[in-house]
Motif scaffolding. Structure first.
Motif, PDB file in Angstrom:
ATOM      1  N   TYR A  94      33.669  42.895  37.355  1.00  0.00           N
ATOM      2  CA  TYR A  94      33.532  43.132  38.170  1.00  0.00           C
ATOM      3  C   TYR A  94      33.895  41.238  39.031  1.00  0.00           C
ATOM      4  O   TYR A  94      34.812  41.234  39.988  1.00  0.00           O
ATOM      5  CB  TYR A  94      32.738  43.936  39.597  1.00  0.00           C
ATOM      6  CG  TYR A  94      33.472  45.623  39.174  1.00  0.00           C
ATOM      7  CD1 TYR A  94      34.238  45.617  40.248  1.00  0.00           C
ATOM      8  CD2 TYR A  94      32.453  45.873  38.578  1.00  0.00           C
ATOM      9  CE1 TYR A  94      34.693  46.608  40.689  1.00  0.00           C
ATOM     10  CE2 TYR A  94      33.135  47.155  38.647  1.00  0.00           C
ATOM     11  CZ  TYR A  94      34.200  47.569  39.750  1.00  0.00           C
ATOM     12  OH  TYR A  94      34.540  48.858  39.660  1.00  0.00           O
ATOM     13  N   GLU A  95      33.076  40.201  38.550  1.00  0.00           N
ATOM     14  CA  GLU A  95      33.486  39.177  39.194  1.00  0.00           C
ATOM     15  C   GLU A  95      34.998  38.811  38.920  1.00  0.00           C
ATOM     16  O   GLU A  95      34.544  38.209  39.725  1.00  0.00           O
ATOM     17  CB  GLU A  95      32.201  37.986  38.363  1.00  0.00           C
ATOM     18  CG  GLU A  95      31.045  38.805  39.203  1.00  0.00           C
ATOM     19  CD  GLU A  95      29.791  38.029  38.122  1.00  0.00           C
ATOM     20  OE1 GLU A  95      29.813  37.420  36.953  1.00  0.00           O
ATOM     21  OE2 GLU A  95      28.480  38.238  38.307  1.00  0.00           O
ATOM     22  N   THR A 107      36.438  46.680  44.556  1.00  0.00           N
ATOM     23  CA  THR A 107      35.695  45.925  44.293  1.00  0.00           C
ATOM     24  C   THR A 107      34.167  45.647  44.732  1.00  0.00           C
ATOM     25  O   THR A 107      33.442  44.749  43.599  1.00  0.00           O
ATOM     26  CB  THR A 107      36.247  44.428  44.129  1.00  0.00           C
ATOM     27  OG1 THR A 107      36.609  43.388  45.234  1.00  0.00           O
ATOM     28  CG2 THR A 107      37.923  44.604  43.695  1.00  0.00           C
ATOM     29  N   CYS A 108      34.544  46.458  46.128  1.00  0.00           N
ATOM     30  CA  CYS A 108      32.619  45.701  46.496  1.00  0.00           C
ATOM     31  C   CYS A 108      31.262  46.353  46.233  1.00  0.00           C
ATOM     32  O   CYS A 108      31.699  48.018  45.202  1.00  0.00           O
ATOM     33  CB  CYS A 108      32.413  45.954  48.134  1.00  0.00           C
ATOM     34  SG  CYS A 108      33.202  47.813  48.563  1.00  0.00           S
ATOM     35  N   PRO A 109      30.042  46.275  45.991  1.00  0.00           N
ATOM     36  CA  PRO A 109      28.924  46.974  45.319  1.00  0.00           C
ATOM     37  C   PRO A 109      28.974  47.855  46.191  1.00  0.00           C
ATOM     38  O   PRO A 109      29.777  47.850  47.201  1.00  0.00           O
ATOM     39  CB  PRO A 109      28.094  45.622  45.326  1.00  0.00           C
ATOM     40  CG  PRO A 109      28.843  44.432  45.661  1.00  0.00           C
ATOM     41  CD  PRO A 109      29.892  44.899  46.189  1.00  0.00           C
ATOM     42  N   VAL A 200      38.749  40.463  30.130  1.00  0.00           N
ATOM     43  CA  VAL A 200      38.561  40.271  28.475  1.00  0.00           C
ATOM     44  C   VAL A 200      37.560  39.422  27.711  1.00  0.00           C
ATOM     45  O   VAL A 200      36.644  39.673  26.702  1.00  0.00           O
ATOM     46  CB  VAL A 200      39.917  40.726  27.489  1.00  0.00           C
ATOM     47  CG1 VAL A 200      39.326  41.099  26.604  1.00  0.00           C
ATOM     48  CG2 VAL A 200      39.847  42.650  28.052  1.00  0.00           C
ATOM     49  N   ALA A 201      38.388  38.055  28.099  1.00  0.00           N
ATOM     50  CA  ALA A 201      37.939  37.045  27.597  1.00  0.00           C
ATOM     51  C   ALA A 201      37.642  35.733  28.766  1.00  0.00           C
ATOM     52  O   ALA A 201      39.318  34.998  28.924  1.00  0.00           O
ATOM     53  CB  ALA A 201      39.055  36.591  26.594  1.00  0.00           C
ATOM     54  N   PRO A 202      36.631  36.688  29.320  1.00  0.00           N
ATOM     55  CA  PRO A 202      36.089  35.540  30.659  1.00  0.00           C
ATOM     56  C   PRO A 202      36.181  33.790  30.249  1.00  0.00           C
ATOM     57  O   PRO A 202      36.385  32.736  30.761  1.00  0.00           O
ATOM     58  CB  PRO A 202      34.548  35.724  30.896  1.00  0.00           C
ATOM     59  CG  PRO A 202      34.457  36.943  30.484  1.00  0.00           C
ATOM     60  CD  PRO A 202      35.334  36.914  29.229  1.00  0.00           C
ATOM     61  N   ALA A 203      36.107  33.234  28.712  1.00  0.00           N
ATOM     62  CA  ALA A 203      36.043  31.842  28.923  1.00  0.00           C
ATOM     63  C   ALA A 203      37.429  31.264  28.728  1.00  0.00           C
ATOM     64  O   ALA A 203      37.941  30.123  29.044  1.00  0.00           O
ATOM     65  CB  ALA A 203      35.499  31.876  27.098  1.00  0.00           C
ATOM     66  N   VAL A 204      38.387  31.797  28.771  1.00  0.00           N
ATOM     67  CA  VAL A 204      39.987  31.682  28.585  1.00  0.00           C
ATOM     68  C   VAL A 204      39.802  30.732  29.679  1.00  0.00           C
ATOM     69  O   VAL A 204      41.025  29.597  29.777  1.00  0.00           O
ATOM     70  CB  VAL A 204      40.812  32.347  28.940  1.00  0.00           C
ATOM     71  CG1 VAL A 204      40.932  33.838  30.400  1.00  0.00           C
ATOM     72  CG2 VAL A 204      42.342  32.069  28.414  1.00  0.00           C
TER      73      VAL A 204
END
Length: 457
Positions: A94-95, A107-109, A200-204
């Motif tokens: 969600y971040e 998207t909110c909590p 899927v791949a935050p490091a991108v």
């Protein structure tokens, strides 16, 4: 489609839900060292997902150093989406989505959701639907007026242009310039392509590349464009009778208006709900009908009988049951909210598996809608399956469930039905490439580019 002498597969009954075997859990095979299942999710995500039900109703999937739990059992999906004390809309996934859409209704909590929904609900009051359907019909007419027999159009792009135009006109009836609208559309297209990769791949995002630069430029253009629209409305101080005017008039229990940042987040939510989700339904419907001539013939017969060559209006929708069922079947096969994520906020149990706080859970509605024990011949596109049986509440959830169910579900289905009826009543579309479409996972399941040749009916 079925052969004429075949019985039409019926939607699932409540009895079918009651007789499902107890849910079980398992692990997805084929994890790579360090990367886990990321290569499968990046390369052939839907083929990988299609393999998961063979390993359980809750399947552990490794995403690099993280573990996600993919849920496909209807009772467990209901629990995850409605047990707000155990599962929240938080965590890494969600971040990443909030970085695109902001902290809006989608998207909110959980803690913020009720107040945000209360603020947005007036924009979707049933009394406004006739006004909205008039805009939908007018924009579809404007789109198809530019079409010419023999021309080739990308129906995915055309559907996105249509639904973006509808979103802009229903949100901002005071209007924005065509150039500003096109800039927003182009930015949104880049962002929607890029957000799946980042989920899927935050490091991108930590690797310099042309794609990262395009994504960041598009994000800046999107935020600047939305902020300019909000500022112009606030400065004018005029009630235009549209969604943004309603939001500007909202006050909380303390008399506080929404800030510019909050308005921008809600506008982003509404544009996404009004553009990307519905456009994918329209594009899929046009392609599936082209590939299933019996269904197309039945749709054309209904439209010819009801509309008699005239334009479709919102008042016609109740008299177009097969058109509605085409939309419902597309939503079953390719639900826009195809993977709904939650994070466990306390230790809990699913299918005998103990989840620790912080565990990621993915309710895969794409797989839920394709369970053969709920939908016979689940891969078959057959709108006729909806004609004679009711749908149990937990088997078909294209708009989610519970308090966080999509606030624009009626708006979206009306828009998809109107667009489909307007196009199919006057045009016959033939795919240029005979190969089946390959779904492209983004925030929604897009059919990808779909060039089709136009012919007047």
């Amino acid at each position: 489609m079925n052969r004429p002498d075949d019985p039409t597969p019926a939607p699932p009954s409540e009895a079918a839900l009651r007789t499902l075997p107890p849910p079980r859990h398992g692990d997805a095979p084929g994890a790579w060292p360090l990367l886990g299942h990321l290569p499968h999710l990046a390369g052939r995500p839907l083929a990988f997902l299609d393999s998961l039900p063979g390993h359980g109703d809750v399947v552990r999937v490794r995403m690099g150093t993280r573990t996600a739990h993919v849920v496909t059992h209807p009772a467990l999906v209901r629990r995850v989406l409605t047990d707000r004390r155990s599962f929240d809309r938080s965590g890494v996934l969600y971040e990443k989505v909030r970085a695109l859409l902001g902290n809006g209704l989608a998207t909110c909590p959980n803690a913020e959701h009720r107040d945000q929904r209360r603020a947005l609900q007036p924009a979707f009051h049933p009394s406004l639907l006739p006004r909205y359907t008039a805009v939908m019909a007018a924009e579809t007419q404007a789109l198809t007026a530019r079409w010419r027999p023999g021309a080739v159009v990308d129906v995915t792009e055309e559907a996105f242009r249509l639904t973006t135009a509808v979103a802009v006109r229903t949100l901002f009836s005071a209007g924005i310039t065509p150039h500003a609208a096109e800039e927003l559309r182009e930015a949104l297209e880049i962002l929607l392509r890029g957000v799946y990769t980042r989920v899927v791949a935050p490091a991108v995002d930590r690797v310099p590349s042309p794609a990262r630069r395009r994504y960041r430029r598009a994000l800046a253009r999107w935020r600047t464009g939305v902020a300019a629209i909000v500022a112009a409305y606030r400065a004018a101080g005029v009630d235009h009778g549209d969604a943004l005017s309603l939001l500007l008039a909202v006050r909380d229990e303390h008399g506080r208006a929404l800030s510019d940042a909050e308005l921008g987040d809600q506008v982003a939510t509404l544009v996404l709900a009004g553009a990307e989700t519905t456009s994918s339904v329209v594009a899929w419907a046009l392609r599936l009908l082209a590939d299933h001539p019996e269904a197309a013939a039945r749709l054309h017969a209904e439209l010819d009988g009801v509309l008699a060559g005239g334009p479709v209006t919102g008042a016609d929708l109740p008299r177009l049951p097969y058109t509605r069922d085409v939309v419902r079947e597309v939503l079953r096969l390719y639900p826009p909210a195809w993977a709904v994520t939650r994070t466990a906020v306390r230790e809990t149990e699913l299918a005998g598996l103990t989840l620790p706080p912080g565990a990621t859970v993915i309710c895969c509605l794409y797989l839920l809608h394709r369970r053969p024990d709920l939908f016979p011949e689940p891969a078959l596109f057959d709108p006729g399956r909806w004609a004679d049986a009711g749908v149990p509440r937990d088997a078909w959830l294209p708009f989610g469930l519970g308090a966080t169910k999509c606030v624009g579900d009626v708006f979206g289905t009306a828009e998809a039905g109107l667009a489909l009826a307007a196009i199919a009543s006057h045009w016959r579309l033939t795919p240029v490439a005979p190969r089946p479409p390959r779904p492209v996972p983004r925030i929604v399941l897009s059919p990808g580019p779909q060039p089709m040749r136009l012919a007047e009916r």
